[in-house]
Motif scaffolding. Sequence first.
Motif, PDB file in Angstrom:
ATOM      1  N   ILE A  44       7.041  16.046   3.975  1.00  0.00           N
ATOM      2  CA  ILE A  44       5.626  16.153   3.621  1.00  0.00           C
ATOM      3  C   ILE A  44       5.095  14.806   3.136  1.00  0.00           C
ATOM      4  N   VAL A  45       5.917  14.138   2.311  1.00  0.00           N
ATOM      5  CA  VAL A  45       5.529  12.826   1.789  1.00  0.00           C
ATOM      6  C   VAL A  45       5.309  11.854   2.929  1.00  0.00           C
ATOM      7  N   GLU A  46       6.216  11.883   3.914  1.00  0.00           N
ATOM      8  CA  GLU A  46       6.114  10.972   5.054  1.00  0.00           C
ATOM      9  C   GLU A  46       4.852  11.238   5.869  1.00  0.00           C
ATOM     10  N   LYS A  47       4.547  12.530   6.058  1.00  0.00           N
ATOM     11  CA  LYS A  47       3.354  12.894   6.818  1.00  0.00           C
ATOM     12  C   LYS A  47       2.084  12.440   6.089  1.00  0.00           C
ATOM     13  N   MET A  48       2.039  12.646   4.787  1.00  0.00           N
ATOM     14  CA  MET A  48       0.899  12.208   3.997  1.00  0.00           C
ATOM     15  C   MET A  48       0.790  10.682   3.992  1.00  0.00           C
TER      16      MET A  48
ATOM     17  N   LEU B 124      -5.721   1.257   6.964  1.00  0.00           N
ATOM     18  CA  LEU B 124      -5.885   0.280   8.041  1.00  0.00           C
ATOM     19  C   LEU B 124      -7.283   0.364   8.648  1.00  0.00           C
ATOM     20  N   LYS B 125      -7.784   1.580   8.808  1.00  0.00           N
ATOM     21  CA  LYS B 125      -9.109   1.768   9.395  1.00  0.00           C
ATOM     22  C   LYS B 125     -10.195   1.202   8.488  1.00  0.00           C
TER      23      LYS B 125
ATOM     24  N   GLU C 244       0.833  -1.198   0.000  1.00  0.00           N
ATOM     25  CA  GLU C 244       0.000   0.000   0.000  1.00  0.00           C
ATOM     26  C   GLU C 244       0.875   1.257   0.000  1.00  0.00           C
ATOM     27  N   LYS C 245       1.986   1.223   0.722  1.00  0.00           N
ATOM     28  CA  LYS C 245       2.915   2.363   0.742  1.00  0.00           C
ATOM     29  C   LYS C 245       3.462   2.637  -0.647  1.00  0.00           C
TER      30      LYS C 245
ATOM     31  N   VAL D 116       1.734   8.575   6.364  1.00  0.00           N
ATOM     32  CA  VAL D 116       1.199   8.109   7.654  1.00  0.00           C
ATOM     33  C   VAL D 116      -0.316   8.248   7.682  1.00  0.00           C
ATOM     34  N   GLY D 117      -0.808   9.390   7.231  1.00  0.00           N
ATOM     35  CA  GLY D 117      -2.245   9.627   7.235  1.00  0.00           C
ATOM     36  C   GLY D 117      -3.001   8.657   6.340  1.00  0.00           C
TER      37      GLY D 117
END
Length: 291
Positions: free
Chosen positions: A216-220, A229-230, A199-200, A222-223
Amino acid sequence: MAVTATLVKELRDRTSLGMMECKRALAETDGDIDLAIENLRKASGLKAAKKADRTAAEGVVAAKVADDGSYAVVLEVNSETDFVARDEGFLGFVGAVLNKAFDAKAKNVEAILSDDLEKTRSELVQKIGENIGIRRVDLAQADSGVVGAYVHSNNRIAVLVQLSGGTVELAKDVAMHIAAVNPQVVNPSDMSEDLVNKEKDIIKAQPDMEGKPEAIVEKMMVGRINKFLKENSLVEQAFVKDPEVTVGNLVKQAGAEIVRFVRFEVGEGIEKKEEDFAAEVAAQVAASKSS
């Protein structure tokens, strides 16, 4: 030469015959798979074997729950067409297989295979004219809780749910939700690392990620992974009967916990052979002209 499970599987893959028949054929040839195939071609199973090379991706699923909710079994039996899946003889065979799996508390197909069952299957194949196979069987057994089941009205989706605590009715409600929404795991932490990494990779390749700073890429990332997952974890999903509550909270309010679930859908994972009828007719016409 010893008759190993690997040899039996290879013979089944090459002939699509039943496990017991393949095992017996290999035993008679001391594990010589080519000789076993030759003997099977000479034997009465040849007609069934010819039909067995066709893809059986239709059929039905079925489930049975103990009266006290202590355990349940679910299974899938395949046919080649939906028409045969509604045939009384086929459905009678499914019922017999289900009862045998239930009585044996079978965890897999191998646990219920027998000469009698294989004989019945082969006779049905020859009578109906389609390949028929018992594809899979699973068991859910509650040590300190209950098991519930839901089979959709079209007999194409069946679900078992095992709860710690709770009631059979609650387990059935959760099973109905699973049939409709198709979660991949119970809890977000159950998601495999391979699926998360896949998925990543998909997220990183999306157009709106291009040219952005790594932070920014890393923050996006994670979200979006948290969202993934939810959406795919049972306890995080909004309950289909009451979207105001998650499945996890619904079960928790009843003093229960989801241990595991099993979801069978007819034909999932089977690669169907696409038939080009027009091309087949054209080929036959060309062959007749050249002969």
